[in-house]
Design a protein around this motif. Sequence first.
Motif, PDB file in Angstrom:
ATOM      1  N   MET A 181      33.709  57.337  26.405  1.00  0.00           N
ATOM      2  CA  MET A 181      34.335  56.417  27.159  1.00  0.00           C
ATOM      3  C   MET A 181      33.822  54.808  26.532  1.00  0.00           C
ATOM      4  O   MET A 181      32.606  54.875  26.307  1.00  0.00           O
ATOM      5  CB  MET A 181      34.299  56.430  28.716  1.00  0.00           C
ATOM      6  CG  MET A 181      34.756  55.329  29.693  1.00  0.00           C
ATOM      7  SD  MET A 181      34.610  55.553  31.235  1.00  0.00           S
ATOM      8  CE  MET A 181      35.330  57.072  31.389  1.00  0.00           C
ATOM      9  N   LEU A 182      34.839  53.914  26.433  1.00  0.00           N
ATOM     10  CA  LEU A 182      34.370  52.555  26.099  1.00  0.00           C
ATOM     11  C   LEU A 182      33.421  51.867  27.096  1.00  0.00           C
ATOM     12  O   LEU A 182      34.017  51.964  28.249  1.00  0.00           O
ATOM     13  CB  LEU A 182      35.423  51.905  25.496  1.00  0.00           C
ATOM     14  CG  LEU A 182      36.197  52.193  24.238  1.00  0.00           C
ATOM     15  CD1 LEU A 182      37.414  51.295  23.967  1.00  0.00           C
ATOM     16  CD2 LEU A 182      35.369  52.022  23.084  1.00  0.00           C
ATOM     17  N   ASP A 183      32.520  51.321  26.595  1.00  0.00           N
ATOM     18  CA  ASP A 183      31.590  50.304  27.646  1.00  0.00           C
ATOM     19  C   ASP A 183      32.443  48.914  27.806  1.00  0.00           C
ATOM     20  O   ASP A 183      32.284  48.244  26.655  1.00  0.00           O
ATOM     21  CB  ASP A 183      30.414  50.296  27.117  1.00  0.00           C
ATOM     22  CG  ASP A 183      29.508  49.500  28.049  1.00  0.00           C
ATOM     23  OD1 ASP A 183      29.141  49.782  28.941  1.00  0.00           O
ATOM     24  OD2 ASP A 183      29.135  48.071  27.449  1.00  0.00           O
ATOM     25  N   ALA A 205      29.665  52.019  16.630  1.00  0.00           N
ATOM     26  CA  ALA A 205      29.333  53.610  16.469  1.00  0.00           C
ATOM     27  C   ALA A 205      30.523  54.285  17.165  1.00  0.00           C
ATOM     28  O   ALA A 205      30.672  55.327  16.676  1.00  0.00           O
ATOM     29  CB  ALA A 205      27.915  53.896  16.953  1.00  0.00           C
ATOM     30  N   MET A 206      30.648  53.876  18.196  1.00  0.00           N
ATOM     31  CA  MET A 206      31.456  54.837  18.930  1.00  0.00           C
ATOM     32  C   MET A 206      32.881  54.791  18.336  1.00  0.00           C
ATOM     33  O   MET A 206      33.630  55.783  18.434  1.00  0.00           O
ATOM     34  CB  MET A 206      31.704  54.198  20.597  1.00  0.00           C
ATOM     35  CG  MET A 206      32.637  54.960  21.357  1.00  0.00           C
ATOM     36  SD  MET A 206      32.400  54.853  23.100  1.00  0.00           S
ATOM     37  CE  MET A 206      31.377  55.960  23.502  1.00  0.00           C
ATOM     38  N   LEU A 207      33.715  53.759  17.817  1.00  0.00           N
ATOM     39  CA  LEU A 207      34.597  53.522  17.512  1.00  0.00           C
ATOM     40  C   LEU A 207      34.803  54.104  15.753  1.00  0.00           C
ATOM     41  O   LEU A 207      35.906  54.214  15.340  1.00  0.00           O
ATOM     42  CB  LEU A 207      35.171  52.059  17.531  1.00  0.00           C
ATOM     43  CG  LEU A 207      35.582  51.517  18.916  1.00  0.00           C
ATOM     44  CD1 LEU A 207      35.804  50.011  18.759  1.00  0.00           C
ATOM     45  CD2 LEU A 207      36.585  52.370  19.450  1.00  0.00           C
ATOM     46  N   GLY A 208      33.710  54.144  15.335  1.00  0.00           N
ATOM     47  CA  GLY A 208      33.549  54.662  13.900  1.00  0.00           C
ATOM     48  C   GLY A 208      34.031  53.518  12.887  1.00  0.00           C
ATOM     49  O   GLY A 208      34.382  53.907  11.944  1.00  0.00           O
TER      50      GLY A 208
END
Length: 280
Positions: free
Chosen positions: A1-3, A42-45
């Motif tokens: 989940m996006l922060d 990092a989360m989105l790559g």
Amino acid sequence: MLDLDSVRLFVLATEFGSLTRAAEAAGTVQPVVSQRLKALEAMLGHKLLERTPRFVRPTAAGSAFLERARALLAAHDAALRLGDAPPLRFALAASDHALGLALEPLFRRLRAALPPGAGITLRTGLSQEMRARFEAGECDAAVIRREAGGSEGEVLGHDPLGWRGGEGVGLAPGEPVPLATLGPACGVRGAATRALDRAGLPWRESFIGGSCAALLAGAEAGLGIAPMGRIAAGAAPDRGPALALPPLPASEIVLFARTGTPALAAAVRALAAGIRASLG
């Protein structure tokens, strides 16, 4: 989940062009912003921002994500407005010589920091008038240009004055310097005429405008030479050295503000950070 806080910091960093100014607008510090943005990438790559010592700007992936980020934040903020609380209204008074043509990027930065639905009221004029509006309680914040010093308010930085004129402008030997100004009550006009008097150069007022936009248009059309700050003139070139005109002093850009609520405090932080970003 996006922060969502990290997403908001990404939008601020993009609009302010600086991690330091984004941190200031968000009420945090630069290392926190940097850490949160790295985690978001990092989360989105994808690498979202190109960072150099002088600027921050979105990569191709960052530009593609930016509008989605704005939409996500707008939806989130709208979902929180379930009550009947009125939207924020931010009343600002600004000296035209303090901001002038810098209003457009400043408004973009404010828009990124303020909640959706917030309204902004702007009044512009001479610094003395804008300070008086603030003292009378007519606005939440005032930004002025201070030529003669003083200790009140928060000094956001210094903006150099210069002589603005059209391409190829020239001065006939012995002829008075034609000035384009906001009129006799203007502090910038006073600084310019004092400098000319000290240099022994005659001058005349050839054009009086009602705004810095009018001054710059008049100067570029050849109606006169306008003493203006760098940001108020939209970074128009200083013709002073080529015309052998005396150097002009830098002025303080000063903020007066009331921060009685968290929403107003956030607006003032964004305003201050946006002006500092323009000052460089």
